[in-house]
Write a protein that holds these residues in place. Structure first.
Motif, short mmCIF file in Angstrom:
data_model
loop_
_atom_site.label_atom_id
_atom_site.label_comp_id
_atom_site.label_asym_id
_atom_site.label_seq_id
_atom_site.Cartn_x
_atom_site.Cartn_y
_atom_site.Cartn_z
N GLN B 94 -32.62 -1.93 -5.20
CA GLN B 94 -31.73 -1.93 -4.05
C GLN B 94 -30.75 -0.75 -4.18
O GLN B 94 -30.59 -0.19 -5.25
N PRO B 95 -30.05 -0.39 -3.07
CA PRO B 95 -28.93 0.54 -3.19
C PRO B 95 -27.90 -0.10 -4.13
O PRO B 95 -27.57 -1.29 -3.96
N ARG B 96 -27.42 0.66 -5.10
CA ARG B 96 -26.51 0.11 -6.10
C ARG B 96 -26.99 -1.24 -6.62
O ARG B 96 -26.27 -2.23 -6.59
N GLY B 97 -28.25 -1.27 -7.03
CA GLY B 97 -28.83 -2.51 -7.54
C GLY B 97 -28.59 -2.66 -9.03
O GLY B 97 -27.96 -1.83 -9.68
N SER B 390 -27.17 -10.93 -9.01
CA SER B 390 -28.31 -10.05 -8.76
C SER B 390 -28.09 -9.21 -7.50
O SER B 390 -27.21 -9.50 -6.72
N HIS B 391 -28.95 -8.19 -7.34
CA HIS B 391 -28.73 -7.18 -6.28
C HIS B 391 -27.30 -6.67 -6.39
O HIS B 391 -26.61 -6.49 -5.38
N ASN B 392 -26.88 -6.44 -7.62
CA ASN B 392 -25.51 -6.06 -7.90
C ASN B 392 -25.53 -5.28 -9.21
O ASN B 392 -26.31 -5.59 -10.11
N ARG B 394 -23.65 -5.40 -11.59
CA ARG B 394 -23.23 -6.22 -12.75
C ARG B 394 -24.34 -7.13 -13.28
O ARG B 394 -24.13 -7.86 -14.24
#
Lengths: 427, 427
Positions: B94-97, B390-392, B394
């Motif tokens: 993802q963007p910035r995943g 998730s999708h983050n 961190r």
């Protein structure tokens, strides 16, 4: 007020035919299939519109100059060194905008100034002030925020460097965009003594009442601000609902709350959110941030203040229920300020002489004249918008109203140029 | 199930150190400042990740091939002409995943296949099937919709030409983007006999319970669709509130209604809108159109159907109250389908042998294995995600869990390759 706006004001003459023919030419530039125009600020279509106006002015003995923020002035200097009556509006449009909004006001100004020039020459009258037809840069604010940028810089309300640095969504600055269309002037515009603007109403009051001219007495106050709704990026499928801090949901609640606020003050408060940017804006990602532009307007400053306070309470409730944070990132207030009553009286007298029905009005929309009136006495006139449609390709004003507006603006410009409002203040 | 996931599964050996060192290298490609990665499908960062994997595979005796939709296969053909055990996940993000989502599964697959290769060579065992490490193209669907595109085309669920024609927001097609990174293959991928995938959970169940392995028995059903909310473009200031048909307000009401729907079925229904496009998206224009991507998921198909019906009623109510029209423009359903129970049993036995705590699970997120299991018996494994993030950027999974997952996947791949699930179906 016995003459409805749907009937011709008088038999059409050569002057009317010239106005309508020019308006048709102007409307062909950046024309959309659905009858509107798309000429956002400092785009190629805006540049072609400005070039069209420049040629028109040169052909009629005006000189032209562009100031540092891209305002285009067509000058007729009858009295060397005297300040100017600035009469104009804006040639830029919204994306898929209407063909009347702004462009009509600039064309009307050009015709009014030209007719005044002919009249002074014919009668041998000596005006006290010069006249400048103005295309104020970037009134719409769709490509570069804020709106009314050119008149804000001209009137000292916005810093030039700050305006130059504003970027569009592609990262192009105002300064770069102006340079790219050859509209980055190297000097200030002419000094103002008075100002005038004519515009379509963009509401349905004149149309509903069958009145031909609106004499604008004041603007509504507006409070525009930008917020960032800050959440936490996560997976739309697997993240438990209670673990989400969804920035787009927070923004949606703000948009709904903003509308409910308007519904609490029927007819008195207008609110809207027209622009949103979501990050990362991916179908399977709960958004981490949403930026919103909010717009609250009222003729009653107390209502606006109350609405702001209620909205702050809504923000706190939305933060509590969704886990987002709401941060104000920009803020812009226009107070309710009257147009000078002597200007309204002058315009009323002129309308009476021409036999044009009229009524006093407020303006809900911002106009370049909203800025101008804060530095010089300013006259603001409206002509009807059929069904009040605006910022829309279906925007429409009847030819008879177009022509009547130019007649009235001509008389107003003549009076302002001969010093009818001059109490010695502005020279 | 006495062994919590926070303790090492066993003392770290060379194999573990190799996995962790490789994962660190992989995570450096397209790394973001906040510890995540940004490697959307067929971007330069995706291409560099694929090149890294290709080199890794070549160095260990695999050949590589790319199919027409950009799936990258690392082949080890022990049995000429036999079909393959496909083991993999996706390298795109993802963007910035997060750095684990997908990439961990591909790296685990590579190590598992390599270890199986070594083991077969050392023991002289003859496998019945070949192995292929797979990077499934565009699992995330953030740049090109829908998600899980590569595995959808491979399994015949999506037409190749249709997938090629999908464009990103800049108008670049999938086919062009694949060609630009040299990933547009000219042949089909290898024939599948079985499949396996390991992935981080992207939820907090394993983490909360201290269990090291999730044995995925089924996916949640999902109903994803796109709507257009159609309003009428007008002026935010001057248009009377009752005259507005505000597409962004309509969309906001849909987003809020969608969340309220999830709140009616706590823990049973997940809903979200993560993507919105607004036209013209100008600060002073009431929007004429807003496009939304909606996502509803449940393990219970009846709940999903009920939710769809309730949402349709909400759409009608929103149309009535705001004057917008809501039109469905796209629709995509995944039913609840089980992973083959014999595959779950195989994975459970392997986890028991390795002393890894485990539990049965459902997957809320879609995975490439969701498609694969519809054509061949497929094993799907989860390792814990700390706090379910998730999708983050961190997103985090402990090293001990990373290594335990590779151990388990290795054993699963070995068993699948030696024909443990072969009832004669797939040869």
């Amino acid at each position: 007020m016995t003459e409805p706006s749907t009937t011709p004001a008088r038999p059409a003459g050569d002057d009317d035919r010239a106005v309508l023919a020019d308006f048709a030419e102007l409307s062909a530039i950046g024309a959309t299939d659905a009858g509107g125009v798309e000429r956002q600020a400092a785009t190629d279509a805006d540049a072609r519109t400005r070039a069209w106006l420049t040629r028109w002015l040169h052909d009629r003995g005006f000189t032209t100059t562009t100031d540092r923020i891209g305002n285009l002035f067509g000058l007729r200097e009858w009295v060397p060194g005297a300040p100017y009556v600035l009469v104009g509006s804006h040639l830029d449009s919204q994306p898929r905008g209407g063909r009347y909004d702004g462009a009509y006001g600039v064309l009307a100004a050009a015709h009014a100034a030209h007719r005044a020039d002919r009249a002074f020459a014919a009668s041998g009258t000596a005006p006290a002030f010069n006249v400048a037809v103005v295309d104020w840069f970037n009134e719409e604010g769709s490509r570069f925020k804020p709106s009314m940028m050119g008149s804000a810089v001209y009137t000292g309300k916005m810093d030039l460097e700050e305006a130059w640095a504003v970027t569009d969504t592609a990262g192009v600055t105002v300064k770069e965009a102006l340079a790219a269309i050859g509209a980055l002037g190297e000097q200030d515009g002419p000094r103002a003594a008075f100002a005038a603007e004519i515009h379509i109403e963009q509401g349905r009051i004149l149309d509903r009442e069958g009145v031909r001219i609106g004499l604008v007495e004041s603007n509504w106050a507006a409070h525009k601000y930008q917020i960032s709704v800050l959440g936490d990026q996560s997976h739309t499928g697997s993240t438990a609902m209670e673990d989400r801090r969804d920035a787009l949901l927070g923004a949606a609640r703000v948009i709904v709350a903003l509308r409910e606020l308007a519904d609490r003050y029927p007819g008195v408060l207008h609110t809207s959110a027209g622009q949103i940017f979501v990050h990362p804006n991916s179908p399977v990602v709960v958004a981490r941030e949403a930026q919103l532009h909010l717009d609250l307007r009222s003729a009653d400053p107390d209502v606006l203040q109350e609405a702001d306070a209620l909205l702050d309470r809504e923000f706190a409730a939305i933060e509590a229920s969704t886990g987002v944070r709401i941060v104000k990132t920009g803020d812009h207030v226009w107070p309710v300020t009257p147009y000078q009553p002597e200007g309204v009286a002058l315009a009323r007298a002129a309308a009476e002489e021409l036999g044009l029905s009229h009524r006093p009005m407020l303006t809900l929309a911002g106009h370049d004249s909203t800025h101008l009136k804060d530095i010089v006495p300013t006259v603001m006139l409206f002509v009807p918008s059929v069904e009040g449609v605006s910022h829309n390709e279906r925007e429409f004003t009847r030819d008879a109203d177009i022509c009547a507006g130019v007649d009235l603006l001509t008389r107003v410009v003549q009076r302002l140029c001969t010093g009818a409002l001059d109490g010695g203040r502005s020279r």
